[in-house]
Design a protein around this motif. Structure first.
Motif, PDB file in Angstrom:
ATOM      1  N   TYR A   1       0.825  -1.207   0.000  1.00 44.70           N
ATOM      2  CA  TYR A   1       0.000   0.000   0.000  1.00 44.70           C
ATOM      3  C   TYR A   1       0.862   1.261   0.000  1.00 44.70           C
ATOM      4  O   TYR A   1       0.560   2.233  -0.702  1.00 44.70           O
ATOM      5  N   ARG A   2       1.948   1.245   0.780  1.00 48.44           N
ATOM      6  CA  ARG A   2       2.821   2.432   0.813  1.00 48.44           C
ATOM      7  C   ARG A   2       3.464   2.679  -0.537  1.00 48.44           C
ATOM      8  O   ARG A   2       3.696   3.834  -0.904  1.00 48.44           O
ATOM      9  N   ARG A   3       3.748   1.617  -1.280  1.00 52.28           N
ATOM     10  CA  ARG A   3       4.357   1.812  -2.606  1.00 52.28           C
ATOM     11  C   ARG A   3       3.355   2.308  -3.644  1.00 52.28           C
ATOM     12  O   ARG A   3       3.719   3.029  -4.572  1.00 52.28           O
TER      13      ARG A   3
ATOM     14  N   ALA B   1      -3.671   4.385  -5.440  1.00 56.75           N
ATOM     15  CA  ALA B   1      -4.710   3.633  -4.743  1.00 56.75           C
ATOM     16  C   ALA B   1      -5.696   4.570  -4.035  1.00 56.75           C
ATOM     17  O   ALA B   1      -6.921   4.314  -4.035  1.00 56.75           O
ATOM     18  N   ASP B   2      -5.180   5.637  -3.409  1.00 52.25           N
ATOM     19  CA  ASP B   2      -6.069   6.583  -2.722  1.00 52.25           C
ATOM     20  C   ASP B   2      -7.032   7.281  -3.692  1.00 52.25           C
ATOM     21  O   ASP B   2      -8.254   7.310  -3.445  1.00 52.25           O
ATOM     22  N   PRO B   3      -6.541   7.862  -4.796  1.00 54.19           N
ATOM     23  CA  PRO B   3      -7.505   8.489  -5.733  1.00 54.19           C
ATOM     24  C   PRO B   3      -8.507   7.481  -6.304  1.00 54.19           C
ATOM     25  O   PRO B   3      -9.692   7.821  -6.491  1.00 54.19           O
ATOM     26  N   LEU B   4      -8.045   6.254  -6.564  1.00 57.87           N
ATOM     27  CA  LEU B   4      -8.970   5.246  -7.076  1.00 57.87           C
ATOM     28  C   LEU B   4     -10.052   4.926  -6.038  1.00 57.87           C
ATOM     29  O   LEU B   4     -11.239   4.809  -6.378  1.00 57.87           O
ATOM     30  N   GLY B   5      -9.666   4.795  -4.797  1.00 61.36           N
ATOM     31  CA  GLY B   5     -10.647   4.532  -3.746  1.00 61.36           C
ATOM     32  C   GLY B   5     -11.642   5.654  -3.600  1.00 61.36           C
ATOM     33  O   GLY B   5     -12.863   5.411  -3.398  1.00 61.36           O
TER      34      GLY B   5
END
Length: 398
Positions: free
Chosen positions: A13-15, A20-24
């Motif tokens: 997740y850190r990588r 991942a955040d914008p997709l979520g």
């Protein structure tokens, strides 16, 4: 196994959190639109009729796309997402732009320096006041509701800002502790290296002062016996001198080895004023003609006494090696609040053992010893000979 899986997901997740955040958040915006969330900022809407909640995606998805570069351009992204949020506030009233704005604000506050955080705090305070005034003057809600809306706005974004600053400061504190730990480790390593170096210098000084002189005396006396015609009495005297020097060197080495291996015992005792006569006699047995003049000096101190004796012994040993048979004058006197020791030699010839000398280490160590006492040391050739001089103050200079 469970901890390893969590650690693996956390590392993944850190990588990949940059996308991942914008997709979520985009998925959340779609879900909220599917559930029909709209008009959460109803009093501010300028539209006369309700619109489909799917229109909120027209603003939320571009905001999510901007969030992809929030770490590279935090201020620019914050400004653009704020503009999209204001448009959404005045139209559809969806929740997607609000979530993205909170995320972008958190990132900007986290990455900002102290001055940047102060600017963000001022802008956040001003926005809260403007939000309250807009709700009061440009909507049909009563004052109490407008005040509550302002409080809610300030609480939501203020908490987001506070959380980001708290996490950032925790990271900064952890980094500071890490740097201090590294500096402490480097200082400890440097102290260990310096301690080892001091021990090596002490060992080298003891070996040179105590052992090397005896060994060189053995070589010179043996050379003198071998270079002259056989004479039973003189040869036995030379052998006796070699034996005595060998026993002295052996005793000094044993005491040093005992200290190094077990940490107990004491090194060979340092010579004192009373030993000057014996040092001179050894030099005379090696072929020098020595004239010693020592003033009656009281309360010179152990360190200064040792420095004076070391100068005399090292100078005599050098004369034995490099000026065998020379006439040597030694003067030790107190003058102008200083102890002055002077050793001057005339004539003599170098012995073959001088080729195996210490390359000036003895004089260098004398210079360091005298310098540690705020004194002045000099050594060099003079017409017809060599001179060694040391001047040591009787009191420590401020």
């Amino acid at each position: 196994m469970h901890e390893q899986v969590e650690g693996g997901f956390g590392a993944w997740y850190r990588r990949h959190r940059w996308w991942a955040d914008p997709l979520g958040m985009a998925i959340l915006a779609v879900v909220m639109a599917g559930f029909g969330f709209r008009g959460i900022w109803g009093p501010f809407s300028i539209l006369e009729t309700s619109v489909s909640p799917w229109w909120a995606l027209a603003l939320a998805l571009p905001a999510c796309a901007l969030a992809l570069v929030k770490r590279r351009m935090p201020v620019t992204v914050l400004a653009l997402v704020t503009l999209l949020f204001v448009v959404d506030l005045l139209t559809v009233g969806g929740i997607g732009t609000l979530v993205v704005l909170l995320d972008v604000l958190w990132t900007a506050a986290f990455l900002a320096g102290p001055q940047g955080r102060r600017v963000l705090l001022l802008l956040l305070g001003a926005s809260t006041i403007i939000f309250f005034l807009a709700a009061w003057f440009f909507t049909d809600v009563p004052f109490a509701v407008a005040f509550l809306i302002g409080v809610q706005f300030g609480a939501i974004f203020g908490t987001d800002y506070w959380w980001a600053v708290a996490v950032s400061q925790a990271h900064e504190l952890a980094e500071l502790h890490r740097q201090r730990a590294e500096e402490a480790a480097a200082a400890a390593k440097r102290d260990r290296v310096e301690a080892v170096q001091r021990e090596r210098e002490t060992m080298a000084r003891e070996l040179h002062d105590v052992v090397a002189g005896h060994v060189m005396a053995m070589a010179i006396r043996a050379e003198a016996a071998l270079s002259s015609a056989p004479d039973r009495a003189r040869d036995r005297e030379a052998l006796q001198a070699v034996r005595d020097a060998g026993l002295d060197a052996h005793g000094a080495l044993r005491s040093m080895i005992s200290v190094l291996r077990r940490g107990d015992g004491t090194l060979a005792p340092a010579p004192r004023w009373a030993d000057l006569g014996g040092i001179v006699q050894e030099a005379e047995r090696a072929g020098l003609v020595v004239h010693l003049v020592v003033d009656d000096i009281e309360d010179i101190g152990a360190a200064r006494e040792q420095a004076v004796i070391r100068i005399v012994r090292e100078a005599l040993n050098n004369c034995i090696r490099h000026a065998s048979g020379a006439v040597v004058g030694i003067t030790v006197q107190e003058q102008d609040s200083e102890v002055r020791v002077e050793v001057r030699s005339r004539g003599g010839a170098p012995s073959r053992a001088a080729a195996h000398g210490d390359e000036g280490w003895g004089l260098q160590m004398l210079r360091e010893r005298v310098g540690a006492l705020d004194g002045v040391f000099s050594a060099g050739p003079t017409p017809g000979g060599w001179a060694v001089e040391g001047r040591i103050p009787m009191e420590v200079r401020p």
